[in-house]
Design an enzyme around this catalytic site. Structure first.
Site, mmCIF file in Angstrom:
data_model
loop_
_atom_site.group_PDB
_atom_site.id
_atom_site.type_symbol
_atom_site.label_atom_id
_atom_site.label_comp_id
_atom_site.label_asym_id
_atom_site.label_seq_id
_atom_site.Cartn_x
_atom_site.Cartn_y
_atom_site.Cartn_z
ATOM 1 N N GLU A 194 37.687 39.877 28.982
ATOM 2 C CA GLU A 194 36.576 40.728 28.553
ATOM 3 C C GLU A 194 36.961 41.699 27.451
ATOM 4 O O GLU A 194 36.178 41.972 26.550
ATOM 5 C CB GLU A 194 36.041 41.584 29.730
ATOM 6 N N ASP A 239 37.745 39.524 34.917
ATOM 7 C CA ASP A 239 38.136 40.319 36.080
ATOM 8 C C ASP A 239 37.850 39.613 37.407
ATOM 9 O O ASP A 239 36.907 38.810 37.513
ATOM 10 C CB ASP A 239 37.412 41.664 36.054
ATOM 11 N N HIS A 256 41.801 40.840 48.057
ATOM 12 C CA HIS A 256 41.942 41.886 47.052
ATOM 13 C C HIS A 256 42.940 42.922 47.559
ATOM 14 O O HIS A 256 43.295 42.953 48.733
ATOM 15 C CB HIS A 256 40.589 42.551 46.786
ATOM 16 N N ASP A 258 36.188 39.865 40.207
ATOM 17 C CA ASP A 258 35.086 40.323 41.053
ATOM 18 C C ASP A 258 33.825 39.567 40.647
ATOM 19 O O ASP A 258 33.879 38.651 39.821
ATOM 20 C CB ASP A 258 34.899 41.842 40.950
ATOM 21 N N GLU A 317 31.220 40.429 38.859
ATOM 22 C CA GLU A 317 30.866 40.536 37.444
ATOM 23 C C GLU A 317 31.783 39.658 36.594
ATOM 24 O O GLU A 317 31.332 38.970 35.681
ATOM 25 C CB GLU A 317 30.967 41.997 36.986
ATOM 26 N N ARG A 349 38.463 48.168 40.870
ATOM 27 C CA ARG A 349 37.185 48.027 41.584
ATOM 28 C C ARG A 349 37.437 47.215 42.843
ATOM 29 O O ARG A 349 37.460 45.991 42.818
ATOM 30 C CB ARG A 349 36.117 47.376 40.698
ATOM 31 N N TYR A 362 43.848 46.170 39.966
ATOM 32 C CA TYR A 362 42.428 46.238 39.618
ATOM 33 C C TYR A 362 41.749 47.382 40.360
ATOM 34 O O TYR A 362 41.947 47.570 41.557
ATOM 35 C CB TYR A 362 41.747 44.913 39.956
#
Length: 717
Positions: A13, A87, A348, A89, A91, A304, A302
């Site tokens: 991204e 990433d 995670h 997740d 999104e 989030r 990460y």
């Protein structure tokens, strides 16, 4: 040099992330490019969902991304393999899925790579184990995106017709607004009640001891006035006799490593960072920081996440560090487990440093002040969580007199354990305990002399108004939203004019109260926290593959659409009284009010139409001031010429001014959270320039578009 056709194209991204990853891959064998966020989304100018065809969405290329997409397509044609490394997740999975669609890739093939930290080992290992795009994650993203669009496009026009044009509502923001409005009502209606606590000093046991009146007639003391306290003191003797002594050992375990919400809360309370700033700094620490000879290195995992889990490898490294630094007594044999959100992904990890050996003082010369402070917070919390527990010797002595009971509590830290690393958040009693080195030698039957009474007056207090950190904590506890949405919720309410922030506390405006009341009266189920939490649980089931996204959307859409139809038919339009301002018209002396027009809010004289005085209101950009980091940058109109400038809200204490439009974007050079942006048509990108004086960093991001305020889901055609 490797032939271009033999290269592997890797898409991430962020340009910073691309730069960091490039260091860990063999030179010439890979080309790393950035999508600069999402490349496709639902259209802004129309609904974009076919309700008659099983809620089929119509995705379009995001405006301004055309040239970048062509560059990605061209690079993909020249590559022998394309890997999507966005990433880990929902999104990130959705971005990879959209990229696969645009590049003509089969998302079920081995085209997806994920890693939770950007280090040489993690990246190299990840590229050795590619997988297909996780379509369950993508479906959870689609369900969330479509539900948000449905809520916005049906509720917002309802608010236009019944209250005022241009208003908006949202699945998460409306629940957060309700929390703030309800808390304000509690504060306004609260009546303080007086009460007293009673402590005393006693002599004995080798020193001066502090006791507390613990009970009267077997119940908690109820002392509501000074007269009651004085009467009770008068009824007590000058000496008390110890009737019971209990000695115990208490084990105090460290708090868990940070997850997104707890990091946001702690950074707010201990570093005074707004939530958005915390996430921007954490993003930079995750994507990579230049560390001299080491080059670009990701310093944290990460950011989030809602899991407190850590990898076995990270645990073992932490134990090695603790053993060498503090000794074997400070290590533990196995990972701690902490209770957490039932849907937390154990695959995670919690937010932790990528290496326990990379101490904050070691990296300090390479980080800005704020980056270093946040890294230190994360580092110390993680190491403490892997350290041995503290051992505390406690003593409790009871001294009765007729129906009254005085209790002495004393404690002494025998083994500091994790407390030797740092002092994490503690209650006042725990802080006293850490400094206490005196444990009295008391025995049953011993008489203690009362040397001083210490009465203290208190008043009951209402629950505090929400700060940003408290709102995040409450949203997490109620299951509202996800780690990726916490930072934007308060910002959205502030931009809409539904709430104000004063002394870092949120107050609802008249407009916010009116919007909330209308939604509560006619959409009570929808704005209940339990309803939003139910949606989050349903999205988690889609992510787990136990529900289809169409079933989830249909389950919530059908009753919601009936509520909208009923409200449209039954609700009459409501007039919102103008919001008064504590200022007066310079022309006629009338009180000023806040008006809202097509170009935003402005002050107007309440005597209109007799007096036509108006004055523009400074627009808060939400960008943290790069000079003082306390205020935000306000858009103001220059006295001469049709130009805007941007000044700090803390003026005159801070006199920062910029003619360039600011954007919340971290400078990779100095860590400032404010940069300017300018469209560079010839280069086909955006120039970002640091606004911190003395830095001078700037870069042109090819394919990027101007970052604007997020468009509300309003259904405006």
């Amino acid at each position: 040099m490797a032939n271009a056709k033999s290269q592997t194209l890797i898409i991430v991204e962020s340009p910073t992330k691309a730069k960091t990853i490039s260091r860990f891959l063999p030179a010439g064998s890979h080309k790393v490019m950035a999508s600069v966020g999402h490349v496709r989304d639902l259209p802004k100018s129309r609904f974009g969902i076919d309700l008659e065809d099983n809620y089929t969405p119509s995705y379009i290329t995001i405006r301004g991304k055309g040239k970048l997409i062509q560059q990605l397509k061209s690079a993909a044609k020249k590559a022998n393999q394309v890997l999507l490394a966005t990433d880990p997740d929902r999104e990130g999975e959705a971005i990879s899925w959209h990229l696969a669609h645009l590049l003509g890739l089969d998302p079920t093939t081995l085209c997806r790579v994920t890693f939770h930290e950007i280090t040489a080992k993690a990246v190299t290992e990840a590229f050795q184990h590619p997988r297909g795009v996780d379509l369950d994650y993508v479906d959870a993203y689609q369900a969330r995106r479509i539900l948000d669009r449905i809520f916005g496009y049906q509720l917002s026009p309802f608010l236009w017709r019944k209250l005022r044009y241009g208003l908006s509502a949202g699945r998460v923001q409306s629940v957060a607004l309700k929390l703030i409005c309800e808390r304000e009502l509690e504060v306004q209606n609260f009546v303080p009640q007086e009460y007293w606590s009673l402590e005393l000093e006693l002599s004995g046991g080798g020193g001066t001891l502090k006791g507390r009146l613990q009970a009267v007639d077997g119940a908690k003391p109820s002392l509501n006035s000074r007269e009651e306290v004085e009467a009770l003191i008068a009824s007590m003797p000058s000496k008390l006799t110890v009737c019971a002594v209990r000695r115990n050992e208490r084990v105090r375990t460290p708090p868990p490593p940070y997850i997104t919400s707890t990091l946001q809360q702690e950074a707010a309370s201990r570093l005074a960072f707004p939530v958005r700033k915390t996430m921007q700094l954490a993003q930079q620490l995750y994507e990579g920081v230049e560390l001299g000879d080491e080059g670009m290195v990701g310093l944290i995992t990460y950011m989030r996440t809602d899991s407190t889990n850590i990898s076995q490898e990270a645990f073992q490294e932490a134990q090695s560090y603790l053993r060498q630094k503090y000794g074997a007594d400070y290590t533990i044999d196995q990972k701690r487990t902490y209770p957490g959100r039932k849907t937390a992904q154990e695959a995670h990890e919690a937010i932790r440093p990528t290496s326990s050996w990379r101490e904050p003082e070691v990296v300090k010369p390479f980080l800005s002040r704020d980056l270093q402070r946040l890294y230190k917070l994360i580092y110390e919390r993680f190491l403490a969580a892997q350290c041995a527990s503290a051992l505390i010797d406690t003593l409790t002595a009871e001294l009765p007199h007729h129906e009254k009971l005085v209790r002495i509590n004393a404690s002494k830290v025998r083994f500091k354990g994790f407390l030797a690393l740092s002092t994490p958040e503690s209650s006042e009693e725990e802080k006293e305990e850490e400094d206490n080195s005196f444990l009295p030698d008391l025995a049953r039957g011993e008489e203690l002399q009362i040397t001083k009474w210490l009465p203290k007056q208190h008043f009951t207090q209402a629950a505090p108004r929400f700060s940003e950190a408290l709102l995040v904590k409450t949203m997490e506890e109620l299951g509202i939203g996800r780690p990726s949405t916490y930072a934007s919720t308060a910002d959205t309410l502030l931009r809409r004019g539904y709430i104000l922030s004063e002394e870092k506390r949120f107050y609802p405006t008249k407009l916010g109260l009116a919007v909330n009341q209308l939604l509560v009266d006619h959409f009570q189920t929808v704005v209940e926290s339990a309803y939003t939490a139910q949606i989050e649980d349903a999205l988690d089931k889609v992510e787990a593959g136990t529900e289809t996204w169409q079933e989830v959307v249909d389950f919530f859409y059908q009753p919601f659409s009936q509520l909208v139809a009923t409200a449209e038919a039954e609700v009459e339009a409501v007039t919102i009284p103008d919001e008064l301002v504590d200022a007066y018209c310079p022309e006629c002396g009338g009180q000023l009010v806040i008006k809202r027009g097509r170009f935003g809010s402005f002050h107007a004289c309440s005597a209109w139409p007799k007096c036509s005085f108006t004055k523009s209101i400074a627009l808060d950009t939400g960008v943290v001031c790069p000079a003082c980091a306390n205020g935000t940058l306000l858009e103001r109109k220059a006295r001469r010429g049709n130009r805007n400038f941007y000044g700090c809200s803390a003026f005159p204490e801070c006199n920062f001014v910029s003619w360039e439009k600011p954007v919340s974007r971290l400078c990779p050079e100095c860590g400032s959270s404010a940069m300017s942006q300018r469209l560079m048509k010839r280069q086909g990108g955006v120039r970002f320039r640091c606004l911190r004086e003395g830095c001078g960093f700037e870069e042109i991001v090819i394919g990027a578009t101007l970052e604007e305020e997020e468009a509300p889901e309003t259904g405006l055609l």
